[in-house]
Write a protein that holds these residues in place. Structure first.
Motif, PDB file in Angstrom:
ATOM      1  N   UNK A  37       0.934  -1.111   0.132  1.00  0.00           N
ATOM      2  CA  UNK A  37      -0.066  -0.096   0.049  1.00  0.00           C
ATOM      3  C   UNK A  37       0.855   1.368   0.169  1.00  0.00           C
ATOM      4  N   UNK A  38       1.835   1.207   0.743  1.00  0.00           N
ATOM      5  CA  UNK A  38       2.884   2.385   0.916  1.00  0.00           C
ATOM      6  C   UNK A  38       3.469   2.443  -0.551  1.00  0.00           C
ATOM      7  N   UNK A  39       3.784   1.567  -1.142  1.00  0.00           N
ATOM      8  CA  UNK A  39       4.566   1.617  -2.439  1.00  0.00           C
ATOM      9  C   UNK A  39       3.510   2.259  -3.556  1.00  0.00           C
ATOM     10  N   UNK A  40       2.271   1.635  -3.286  1.00  0.00           N
ATOM     11  CA  UNK A  40       1.279   2.217  -4.564  1.00  0.00           C
ATOM     12  C   UNK A  40       1.006   3.782  -4.323  1.00  0.00           C
ATOM     13  N   UNK A  41       0.930   4.188  -3.080  1.00  0.00           N
ATOM     14  CA  UNK A  41       0.512   5.555  -2.709  1.00  0.00           C
ATOM     15  C   UNK A  41       1.743   6.377  -2.887  1.00  0.00           C
ATOM     16  N   UNK A  42       2.917   5.868  -2.929  1.00  0.00           N
ATOM     17  CA  UNK A  42       4.093   6.906  -2.749  1.00  0.00           C
ATOM     18  C   UNK A  42       4.915   7.120  -3.975  1.00  0.00           C
ATOM     19  N   UNK A  43       4.382   6.126  -5.136  1.00  0.00           N
ATOM     20  CA  UNK A  43       5.410   6.171  -6.449  1.00  0.00           C
ATOM     21  C   UNK A  43       4.712   7.161  -7.142  1.00  0.00           C
ATOM     22  N   UNK A  44       5.527   7.633  -8.321  1.00  0.00           N
ATOM     23  CA  UNK A  44       5.099   8.524  -9.196  1.00  0.00           C
ATOM     24  C   UNK A  44       3.675   8.338  -9.633  1.00  0.00           C
ATOM     25  N   UNK A  45       2.862   9.363 -10.093  1.00  0.00           N
ATOM     26  CA  UNK A  45       1.690   8.769 -10.720  1.00  0.00           C
ATOM     27  C   UNK A  45       1.834   8.200 -11.981  1.00  0.00           C
ATOM     28  N   UNK A  46       2.602   8.357 -12.797  1.00  0.00           N
ATOM     29  CA  UNK A  46       2.942   7.843 -14.140  1.00  0.00           C
ATOM     30  C   UNK A  46       2.974   6.426 -13.996  1.00  0.00           C
ATOM     31  N   UNK A  47       3.467   5.897 -12.773  1.00  0.00           N
ATOM     32  CA  UNK A  47       3.552   4.402 -12.508  1.00  0.00           C
ATOM     33  C   UNK A  47       2.841   3.602 -11.481  1.00  0.00           C
ATOM     34  N   UNK A  48       1.410   4.399 -11.201  1.00  0.00           N
ATOM     35  CA  UNK A  48       0.685   3.807 -10.301  1.00  0.00           C
ATOM     36  C   UNK A  48      -0.642   3.134 -11.469  1.00  0.00           C
ATOM     37  N   UNK A  49      -1.051   2.213 -10.497  1.00  0.00           N
ATOM     38  CA  UNK A  49      -2.135   1.534 -11.110  1.00  0.00           C
ATOM     39  C   UNK A  49      -3.305   2.400 -11.197  1.00  0.00           C
ATOM     40  N   UNK A  50      -3.907   2.564 -12.457  1.00  0.00           N
ATOM     41  CA  UNK A  50      -5.204   3.413 -12.565  1.00  0.00           C
ATOM     42  C   UNK A  50      -6.477   2.650 -12.846  1.00  0.00           C
TER      43      UNK A  50
END
Length: 392
Positions: A37-50
């Motif tokens: 959860x921390x990884x998904x919420x802290x990474x750059x928006x371009x690399x997040x799951x949308x």
């Protein structure tokens, strides 16, 4: 007695070890969840799951598979199984999700191996007369180099009949007044037709004699029906050249056109992107009551959330067109995959559609008849929708 106590201690020790082991697994799992959860919420928006990414993944799964999964929790869903439904095969579902290959659809495999085959990745939702996967709408994708050629100065001036006023003077039509509720624009604005060009023309593209003439006619026909329409004639191709962008980026460029119109024209409700198809005239022409018409095709992108609303609009217009002008519409299709844009800026509005008007060999007279017919069908749809909205 000592032996019994020893066995009891051994069993207790084993149970304690099992408990510690299970607790350790649970703890590690819990820590892993928090780390994820921390990884998904802290990474750059371009690399997040949308949501669009999840939509792309889940679109590989057949709808009946979702129905089967829901029925595992609620048996009521079993009553909705379609006729001839085959039970869910987990291995097949996992394979489709992981590879995007559908065993019953060779296009999903061949499209990656054969150049140009990805043009047929779209899905025909409603097939008009003569429409199949060999006669689908094909986007023009010329190399930008052709626009560096010196353009022909003279084009054929094709004469067309003036529009007939189909209303009597004492017949009062509803009107949107000074409000423009329809935006007509052209992402591939230089798409043209050979009958408009000189006989020695080799490419059906032109800066003036092109699809924008159809846009003007459609807007005028809508105005005659009391529906205010705004036509945007931004030269998208020129802007691409100025920005050193490629032709496949046309929709990125036209997106700003739509967004600006949305921000400055509060009354706009519908957005029509007009194009020209690339296939032969035998597929893009039909005869209605002794007159020749350029056929239309409704194209909806399938790679954005809530595209079903846009698809519903296209289906309704196709059905109305079949009633009033049988054979004029070639049908409705969705397009997605590596060989196409997949959105066509339709994610900006739930009332946005792409309409193909005729093909490279259609005449301006045939195109104008089709523009009048589309305006006739859309005006009927629009005023019915306004009446329902007013009654509510």
């Amino acid at each position: 007695m000592t032996s019994l106590n020893s066995k009891g201690l051994t069993l207790a020790h084993r149970e304690l070890k099992k408990w510690y082991k299970r607790s350790g697994i649970y703890l590690i799992g819990l820590i892993g969840v928090f780390l994820l959860i921390g990884l998904l919420t802290s990474i750059q928006p371009a690399y997040r799951l949308s949501s669009s990414t999840l939509h792309t993944w889940t679109s590989q799964i057949d709808g009946s598979s979702f129905l089967r999964l829901m029925s595992m929790e609620n048996r009521v869903f079993q009553g909705a199984y379609p006729e001839g439904y085959e039970d869910l095969r987990i291995s097949e579902m996992v394979f489709q999700t992981a590879t995007s290959i559908h065993p019953d659809d060779p296009r999903s495999f061949l499209g990656r191996e054969l150049p140009g085959f990805s043009e047929y990745d779209g899905q025909i939702v409603v097939a008009g007369e003569g429409t199949n996967y060999t006669t689908m709408a094909v986007e023009s994708a010329p190399p930008m180099e052709i626009f560096d050629k010196k353009e022909k100065e003279i084009v054929t001036a094709e004469q067309t009949d003036e529009q007939e006023d189909q209303t009597s003077p004492d017949q009062a039509l509803p009107t949107t007044g000074d409000r423009d509720v329809v935006l007509i624009y052209h992402t591939h604005n230089r798409e043209s037709y050979f009958p408009l060009l000189r006989e020695d023309a080799t490419d059906a593209f032109h800066s003036k004699a092109n699809i924008t003439l159809v846009g003007d006619r459609l807007a005028q026909s809508l105005e005659d029906k009391g529906i205010g329409a705004k036509v945007d004639k931004t030269d998208i191709t020129k802007k691409l050249k100025d920005e050193d962008m490629e032709y496949y980026e046309s929709y990125d460029m036209s997106r700003s056109v739509v967004q600006e119109a949305m921000s400055t024209e509060a009354d706009l409700q519908y957005y029509f992107d007009l194009h020209r198809d690339s296939i032969d005239k035998q597929y893009t022409t039909t005869d209605i009551n002794g007159e020749s018409f350029a056929r239309t095709f409704f194209v909806i992108g399938g790679e954005y959330a809530h595209y079903e609303q846009n698809l519903k609009l296209a289906n309704e217009l196709h059905n109305k067109m079949e009633e009033a002008y049988p054979g004029l519409s070639r049908g409705v299709m969705t397009k997605k995959g590596s060989g196409t844009n997949g959105k066509f800026n339709q994610d900006l509005s739930q009332n946005a559609i792409l309409i193909e008007f005729g093909g490279v060999e259609n005449t301006l007279e045939e195109l104008y008849r089709s523009a009048d017919a589309v305006a006739d069908v859309f005006s009927d749809f629009y005023w019915q929708a306004e009446k329902v909205s007013g009654d509510q």
